[in-house]
Structures are given as C-alpha cells and as structure tokens.
Scaffold this active site. Structure first.
Site, PDB file in Angstrom:
ATOM      1  N   ASP A  35      24.641 -31.791  58.060  1.00  0.00           N
ATOM      2  CA  ASP A  35      23.823 -32.042  56.853  1.00  0.00           C
ATOM      3  C   ASP A  35      24.514 -31.506  55.589  1.00  0.00           C
ATOM      4  O   ASP A  35      23.889 -31.388  54.538  1.00  0.00           O
ATOM      5  CB  ASP A  35      22.434 -31.421  56.997  1.00  0.00           C
ATOM      6  CG  ASP A  35      22.492 -29.904  57.135  1.00  0.00           C
ATOM      7  OD1 ASP A  35      23.617 -29.337  57.172  1.00  0.00           O
ATOM      8  OD2 ASP A  35      21.425 -29.270  57.203  1.00  0.00           O
ATOM      9  N   GLU A  37      25.524 -28.535  54.927  1.00  0.00           N
ATOM     10  CA  GLU A  37      25.394 -27.103  54.640  1.00  0.00           C
ATOM     11  C   GLU A  37      26.552 -26.349  55.292  1.00  0.00           C
ATOM     12  O   GLU A  37      27.152 -26.821  56.259  1.00  0.00           O
ATOM     13  CB  GLU A  37      24.050 -26.572  55.160  1.00  0.00           C
ATOM     14  CG  GLU A  37      22.877 -27.051  54.310  1.00  0.00           C
ATOM     15  CD  GLU A  37      21.598 -26.295  54.603  1.00  0.00           C
ATOM     16  OE1 GLU A  37      21.569 -25.481  55.545  1.00  0.00           O
ATOM     17  OE2 GLU A  37      20.620 -26.523  53.859  1.00  0.00           O
ATOM     18  N   HIS A 124      40.979 -20.812  31.954  1.00  0.00           N
ATOM     19  CA  HIS A 124      41.409 -21.776  30.937  1.00  0.00           C
ATOM     20  C   HIS A 124      41.255 -21.203  29.530  1.00  0.00           C
ATOM     21  O   HIS A 124      42.146 -21.355  28.696  1.00  0.00           O
ATOM     22  CB  HIS A 124      40.644 -23.083  31.083  1.00  0.00           C
ATOM     23  CG  HIS A 124      40.987 -24.073  30.020  1.00  0.00           C
ATOM     24  ND1 HIS A 124      42.265 -24.573  29.881  1.00  0.00           N
ATOM     25  CD2 HIS A 124      40.256 -24.613  29.026  1.00  0.00           C
ATOM     26  CE1 HIS A 124      42.300 -25.392  28.838  1.00  0.00           C
ATOM     27  NE2 HIS A 124      41.095 -25.428  28.311  1.00  0.00           N
ATOM     28  N   LYS A 185      48.810 -32.301  21.007  1.00  0.00           N
ATOM     29  CA  LYS A 185      48.115 -33.168  21.968  1.00  0.00           C
ATOM     30  C   LYS A 185      46.767 -33.610  21.410  1.00  0.00           C
ATOM     31  O   LYS A 185      46.029 -32.791  20.851  1.00  0.00           O
ATOM     32  CB  LYS A 185      47.889 -32.415  23.281  1.00  0.00           C
ATOM     33  CG  LYS A 185      47.158 -33.240  24.332  1.00  0.00           C
ATOM     34  CD  LYS A 185      47.110 -32.529  25.662  1.00  0.00           C
ATOM     35  CE  LYS A 185      45.887 -31.675  25.813  1.00  0.00           C
ATOM     36  NZ  LYS A 185      45.768 -31.063  27.139  1.00  0.00           N
TER      37      LYS A 185
HETATM   38  C1  R5P Z   1      43.841 -28.422  28.538  1.00  0.00           C
HETATM   39  O1  R5P Z   1      43.742 -27.877  27.452  1.00  0.00           O
HETATM   40  C2  R5P Z   1      44.591 -27.797  29.667  1.00  0.00           C
HETATM   41  O2  R5P Z   1      45.390 -26.743  29.209  1.00  0.00           O
HETATM   42  C3  R5P Z   1      45.457 -28.804  30.384  1.00  0.00           C
HETATM   43  O3  R5P Z   1      46.407 -29.320  29.477  1.00  0.00           O
HETATM   44  C4  R5P Z   1      44.632 -29.921  30.948  1.00  0.00           C
HETATM   45  O4  R5P Z   1      43.565 -29.423  31.664  1.00  0.00           O
HETATM   46  C5  R5P Z   1      45.467 -30.818  31.809  1.00  0.00           C
HETATM   47  O5  R5P Z   1      44.668 -31.863  32.234  1.00  0.00           O
HETATM   48  P1  R5P Z   1      45.289 -33.249  32.642  1.00  0.00           P
HETATM   49  O6  R5P Z   1      46.329 -32.994  33.686  1.00  0.00           O
HETATM   50  O7  R5P Z   1      44.108 -34.014  33.183  1.00  0.00           O
HETATM   51  O8  R5P Z   1      45.847 -33.884  31.414  1.00  0.00           O
END
Ligand code: R5P
Length: 285
Positions: A35, A37, A124, A185
């Site tokens: 299930d 779990e 992050h 970016k």
């Molecule tokens: C974003 O700010 C992170 O530092 C990475 O650049 C991001 O998570 C990478 O994600 P992806 O591989 O999907 O572009």
C-alpha cells in the site's frame, strides 16, 4: 561514540562517514508494503548519541528520514543529530506565486521535531537553515569536486549563474590555480527554459570547469556548455555537489559535449566520484 543510522537513500555516504571514525554504523531494516507505506526499524544499540543520515531527494525519502528519527528516539537515543546530505525542496524557499507554500520551511519544521541538531550539505540557499527550529549548520563540500579533475590547461572555473560563484571559487581554491568567472542565467519559470549568457572571459583553448550546487534537469549546465562550444574552448567539465540528474539530464550533458560530469555522494549516482563525508565529519568532531 555515536551510532550512525543510514536511510535507504544515503547508505554510501553513511558508510563513508563511519570510515572517518565519527561513529559506528548500524544496519536498519527497511520494509516497503504494497500500500506504499514504509517501515524503517533500527536494531538495539547502546549509545546515547545517534547520527541519522538521509538525503531527501524524493517524497518517500522525507518519510523514511522521519521514521528513522523516531525509531532511534524509541530505541533510547537522547542526543540525535540528523545529517541531510541533500535537502530536497530547498529551492522552494519562498512562495513565488500567491497560494504557494514555503515548502522548504514545511520540510524543515517536520525534520526538526525528531532531532536535536541538523547538519545539511550545501543547501540551495544558506538561509534555509533558519527554517529549522533546532541548531542547524550548513557544510560546504564544494572543495571535494576538485579531486577528480585532470591536469587542466589554463583553467577557468565558471559558475553558470552568479549565485554559484562562491562554489566555483571554493573548487578553484581546492584545485590550486585558475581564474573564476560567472555567466548570466535567465530562467522562464513557466516553461522551465534556461538561457545562459557567457561572460567576456577568453575561453579559446582553455579547459573550463563549470561548478553549480545542483544539476537537476541539466538545462542550466547544457546551456552553459553550448555557450562555451560557440567558442574554441578546450575540455568542459560539469561539476555539482548534488547530482539530481532528473530524467534525461545526463544524456543532455553528453549531447552538449561535456568531457566529464563530477558529482558527490549526497545523491548516489554513477557520477558520484567524491564523498562529502570528510566535510561532514569535520563538523561532527
Ligand atoms: C539554481 O539556481 C541552481 O543553482 C541550479 O542552477 C539549478 O537548480 C539547476 O537546475 P537545472 O539542472 O534543472 O537547470
């Protein structure tokens, strides 16, 4: 001595942590039922201190970590440290649109209830540690990414976005020579499409080491590799602390012409060439 308790997602890094001498490995029992779990149990142990090690790269891994925390408390541990090599949901650190949750906070609160202390590797956003309600430390393991690098020609360490510049600098410092730069970016948050604009740095004939915290879909890294191959660049390496490598990410990087992908064991993948265990052990000692 503490008892080290690995979650299913983090067995290699837990073993590497035990090899540093900070604790003794125990072998939990993992059961998965039809299930969906799970039931994760720990054997009896004598130590008062337990170190639960579990990356939370999937929703199941979150549940498994909570279960192990509760199991070690039931088994008598009075001092629990939770080591999270990869903290999932850390990129959802704010509500980006009305009605959205702050998922990183929700996860951190849940994890905090079962532990006395948290150690998280390269979250992050560093501020994510503030969401935990117990003492929490971030570990920077980016230096380890330099270990597998070959002899590089006029190396340039590049962050694919400005936010990763610190990681690129740490990796460069560990390698011992080279310049550091970053690209711009832009991500379209509706489509997920990534556009990477290279810097003015001269890349012709040079080996370039791209360094980021996470490679998830591979869109960021492959965009950066494409931008470099528009010039007569040397070899291009893609390094990350957390090799999420979702879907066809690894193929995307190969198709873009990467020389090698180098990751750590925060998420156990074929590219997990180096371990974050020594960096974690430094904080635990
Ligand atoms: C974003 O700010 C992170 O530092 C990475 O650049 C991001 O998570 C990478 O994600 P992806 O591989 O999907 O572009």
């Amino acid at each position: 001595m503490a008892t080290i308790v690995p979650a299913p997602s983090s067995q290699s890094v837990a073993a590497a942590l035990a090899a540093t001498g900070v604790g003794t490995l125990t072998t939990p029992t993992y059961e998965w039922f039809t299930d969906d779990e799970t039931l994760l149990s720990v054997p009896e142990f004598d130590d008062d201190a337990a170190i639960v090690v579990g990356s939370t790269a999937t929703n199941d891994a979150h549940i498994e970590l909570l279960q192990l925390q509760d199991a070690v408390r039931e088994a008598g541990a009075t001092d629990i440290t939770t080591v999270i090599p990869y903290l999932g949901y850390a990129r959802q650190d704010q509500a980006f649109k009305t009605g959205q949750p702050v998922s990183a906070r929700a996860m951190a609160k849940a994890i905090s209830t079962g532990t006395d202390r948290v150690i998280v590797v390269n979250p992050h956003e560093p501020d994510v540690t503030d969401f935990f309600t117990v003492p929490t430390e971030a570990v920077d393991a980016a230096a380890a990414l330099a270990d597998p690098l070959d002899d590089l020609s006029e190396p340039l360490f590049v962050a694919p976005d400005e936010g990763a510049t610190t990681l690129a600098t740490t990796t460069r410092d560990a390698y011992g020579e080279g310049e550091v730069d970053y690209f711009e970016k832009e991500r379209d948050y509706d489509t997920g499409a990534v556009e990477v604009t290279p810097s003015d740095a001269t890349v012709e004939g040079r080996d370039v080491v791209l360094v980021d915290d996470i490679i998830a879909t591979g869109g960021t890294m492959s965009g950066a590799i494409d931008a470099l191959h528009d010039h007569d660049v040397g070899r291009v390496y893609a390094c990350c602390v957390h090799p999420v490598l979702a879907g066809a990410a690894r193929t995307k990087l190969a198709a873009a012409g990467v020389e090698a992908v180098i990751g750590t064991d925060t998420i156990e993948r074929a590219v997990s060439d180096v371990s974050v265990a020594p960096a974690i052990a430094d904080v635990l000692r």
